[in-house]
Design an enzyme around this catalytic site. Structure first.
Site, short mmCIF file in Angstrom:
data_model
loop_
_atom_site.label_atom_id
_atom_site.label_comp_id
_atom_site.label_asym_id
_atom_site.label_seq_id
_atom_site.Cartn_x
_atom_site.Cartn_y
_atom_site.Cartn_z
N ARG A 27 -3.30 -16.17 -15.89
CA ARG A 27 -3.45 -14.72 -15.89
C ARG A 27 -4.61 -14.26 -15.00
O ARG A 27 -4.75 -13.08 -14.72
CB ARG A 27 -3.72 -14.22 -17.33
N ASN A 101 -8.25 -6.93 -24.62
CA ASN A 101 -7.51 -6.83 -23.37
C ASN A 101 -7.04 -5.39 -23.25
O ASN A 101 -6.43 -4.88 -24.18
CB ASN A 101 -6.31 -7.80 -23.40
N GLY A 102 -7.33 -4.74 -22.13
CA GLY A 102 -6.92 -3.34 -21.96
C GLY A 102 -8.10 -2.52 -21.47
O GLY A 102 -9.10 -3.06 -20.99
N GLU A 481 6.36 -1.30 4.92
CA GLU A 481 6.09 -2.15 3.77
C GLU A 481 7.36 -2.89 3.34
O GLU A 481 7.33 -4.09 3.05
CB GLU A 481 5.52 -1.31 2.61
N LYS A 603 -3.23 -15.85 -0.36
CA LYS A 603 -3.39 -14.60 -1.11
C LYS A 603 -4.60 -13.81 -0.64
O LYS A 603 -4.58 -12.60 -0.57
CB LYS A 603 -3.51 -14.94 -2.61
C1 F6R Z 1 1.53 -8.54 1.84
C2 F6R Z 1 0.14 -8.75 1.47
C3 F6R Z 1 -0.89 -8.68 2.54
C4 F6R Z 1 -2.17 -8.01 2.01
C5 F6R Z 1 -3.27 -8.11 3.07
C6 F6R Z 1 -4.55 -7.46 2.60
O1 F6R Z 1 2.38 -8.64 0.74
O2 F6R Z 1 -0.17 -9.02 0.34
O3 F6R Z 1 -0.43 -8.02 3.68
O4 F6R Z 1 -1.89 -6.69 1.71
O5 F6R Z 1 -3.54 -9.46 3.35
O6 F6R Z 1 -5.07 -8.10 1.47
P1 F6R Z 1 -6.10 -7.38 0.55
O7 F6R Z 1 -5.41 -6.21 -0.06
O8 F6R Z 1 -6.49 -8.39 -0.48
O9 F6R Z 1 -7.24 -6.94 1.42
#
Ligand code: F6R
Length: 608
Positions: A27, A101-102, A481, A603
């Site tokens: 999580r 949580n919340g 998007e 990510k």
């Molecule tokens: C696409 C995606 C990426 C993020 C980008 C910015 O699905 O997740 O394009 O939006 O790498 O990441 P953040 O928002 O963490 O700065």
């Protein structure tokens, strides 16, 4: 979001709770803690960082003897990740321990009330208020104390509560945040989610809204909000652990898509009070907001598309020039920003390096900085003048879904708040827009009902090599998007075009069988879109079109229609995205792609 566990039985609670918390690590969390009911009342240990820190500090739980207790993994909302902000929170008398949580929306008022009654606070959290409030109402009857306190809370909460004077019971109560009970032989459990329980029991009870459970070793009693007992039939769980972590969904991405109504509600509702928006800005004053003569939005990837979508809305509503710049370009562009510029920085992770450096560049040139961030205490949040958190909870799938839609929700809030301060919207228009915003979670829920239709469409088109997205105005920003979502997880090449640009080159790529996804939600330009659809159809394209449920012009020319509920223009951009996410998801699923971890992507992009 946060993970809650609770145990009462014959075994040592601390090691068992640590192990149960490990099962909730998926999580996401930034700190963890335990409160154990032992011979000397309540003992608490909590630590910022991974569970291993708590494990080391407690020698695997051995330093906290006792056979009942509660545990927590925290994903920060109010207050930075730190030892003191971690849960459990103890009331100042040490009589009550709470895990939560919340989001308690009225925590500031409650804190004031309790301070007037002599309560002192250690942390910056909303949760500590709950522990103190239960303590305030505690005069020997723990259930009554919890009920009295709970009746004053607004917002969302799942709570696990232990009383020093009652080592033989735990209390659980919930509203708008998940909480389940596990039933064992001579032992019972509380948890946020099923994986924490599977080692011990497969018999669970789901608490419904505002139900309160009293757990003892001998059994569990559940009461409704009026205090009447409720008979709950246990549910037998047959899933394996990995399915359970995803709440029964095949992928985190789908789980996160389905979480969007709740995530948007958590983001919006604490910021609307009595029909008025309160962003809780601390440093950027109303005078500064009134004096701004330019807004620039910097972000990367999907976050920059949130910026593009908001650009139309902000410039129209506030009558100021709004630009959107890719953070990686902005930082090297010798940008024209000064102390009359507001820079809005959007980032889920709060750690994207290009975005962070763009923020610093804008700041160096004197701009005021508001960031829209999901991860509390991240670098971008820390370096901003003011932060508006998206309370979406941790996003695990690499492709963003719920962070995107909560970022958009924050941009609606900013637009309306600024419009009020700058006097660019009438009171009537403002009240109407705020009401539309409050209705947004329910509309998004309705859009999730398109799941089967998108699955069917995905089955028709998943083996294509190229897909085109076309739209105008806000629809164009949404196309960007939709196209990114599709290409990043399904590896199908796709392009998003402003529909008016087709004739300037792109239309040469359209041939018989080419799929064109046409967004026609922006009513003023719908007729233009009808013409664009005719143009691509004349070259053999197959068209999936998104339009208002009452529109007849687009269905007359498109092959497949996604009908969107008629809704206020402000929140309209949130609608098409949900089916587009689902389409990308099902295409990738049919192609057998690694949906949650697409190739070559991370990510959080912390390199240039
Ligand atoms: C696409 C995606 C990426 C993020 C980008 C910015 O699905 O997740 O394009 O939006 O790498 O990441 P953040 O928002 O963490 O700065």
């Amino acid at each position: 979001m946060c993970g809650i566990v609770g145990y009462i039985g014959p075994k040592q609670a601390a090691p068992l709770l640590l192990e149960a918390l490990e099962k909730l690590e998926y999580r996401g969390y930034d700190s963890a803690g335990l409160a154990i009911l032992g011979g000397n009342g309540l003992s608490v240990c909590k630590a910022k960082g991974r569970l291993s820190v708590l494990f080391d500090w407690t020698e695997g739980g051995a330093t906290m003897p006792g056979t009942a207790g509660i545990g927590h993994t925290r994903w920060a909302t109010h207050g930075e990740p730190s030892d003191v902000n971690s849960h459990p929170h103890l009331s100042h008398s040490g009589r009550v321990a709470v895990v939560h949580n919340g989001i308690v929306e009225n925590y500031a008022e409650l804190r004031e009330f309790l301070t007037e009654h002599g309560y002192e606070f250690q942390s910056d959290t909303d949760t500590e208020i709950v522990a103190q409030l239960v303590d305030f109402y505690y005069h020997g009857d723990p259930v009554k104390a919890v009920r009295d306190a709970e009746s004053l809370l607004s917002g969302s909460y799942a709570l696990g509560i232990a009383f020093a004077a009652h080592p033989d019971l735990l209390i659980a109560v919930r509203k708008d945040s998940p909480l389940i009970l596990g039933l064992g032989e001579g032992e019972n459990f509380i948890a946020s989610d099923i994986p924490a329980l599977l080692k011990h029991t497969r018999e669970i009870v789901r608490l419904d809204e505002r139900e309160l459970a009293v757990l003892t070793r001998a059994g569990v009693s559940v009461y409704d909000r009026f205090g009447d007992p409720v008979e709950k039939a246990p549910e037998h769980i047959a899933w394996d652990v990995s399915a359970a972590e995803k709440g029964g969904y095949a992928h985190f991405m789908l789980k996160e898509i389905m979480e969007q109504p709740t995530a948007i509600r958590n983001t919006i509702s604490p910021r609307i009070k009595d029909g008025e928006i309160d962003l809780g800005l601390v440093h950027i004053t109303e005078e500064v907001i009134r004096a701004i003569d330019k807004i620039n939005i910097v972000a990367c990837g999907s976050a920059s598309y949130v910026g593009m979508t908001s650009q139309y809305m902000l410039s129209k509503m506030l009558h100021v020039p709004v630009t959107v710049e890719l953070a990686s370009e902005f930082r090297y562009s010798d940008p024209v920003v000064d102390e009359k510029t507001l820079t809005i920085v959007i980032s889920q992770s709060g750690e994207t390096l290009d975005t962070l450096f763009a923020l610093r560049e804008a700041k160096r040139r004197g701009a005021h900085i508001i960031s829209v961030v999901n991860v509390v205490g991240s670098a971008i949040a820390n370096e901003s003048e003011d932060v508006l958190y998206t309370w979406a909870g941790p996003e695990i799938a690499v492709a963003t879904t719920k962070a995107y839609s909560t970022q958009l929700a924050v941009m609606y809030l900013i637009a309306l708040h600024f419009a009020r301060l700058r006097g660019t919207l009438s009171d009537a228009a403002l009240s109407e827009a705020v009401a539309a915003l409050e209705a947004l979670p329910a509309l998004v829920e309705e859009m999730l009902g398109k799941r089967e239709q998108m699955q069917y469409l995905a089955s028709l088109f998943f083996n294509l090599r190229d897909i085109f997205f076309i739209g105008r105005n806000i629809d164009y920003a949404l196309c960007l998007e939709g196209s990114l979502k599709l290409k990043e997880i399904s590896y199908i090449h796709s392009e998003a075009y402003a529909a008016g640009e087709l004739k300037h080159g792109t239309i040469s790529l359209i041939e018989p069988g080419t799929l064109v996804i046409a967004l026609c939600t922006h009513a003023p330009l719908r007729e233009k879109m009808v013409s664009n659809i005719r143009e691509v159809k004349a070259r053999g394209a197959v068209v999936i079109a998104f339009t208002d449920e009452n529109d007849a012009s687009v269905p007359a020319v498109a092959d497949h229609v996604i009908a969107l509920p008629s809704c206020a223009p402000l929140v309209l951009p949130s609608m098409p995205l949900i089916p587009l996410q689902l389409f990308a998801y099902y295409v990738a699923l049919l192609k057998g792609c690694d949906i949650d971890k697409p190739r070559n992507l991370a990510k959080s992009v912390t390199v240039e």
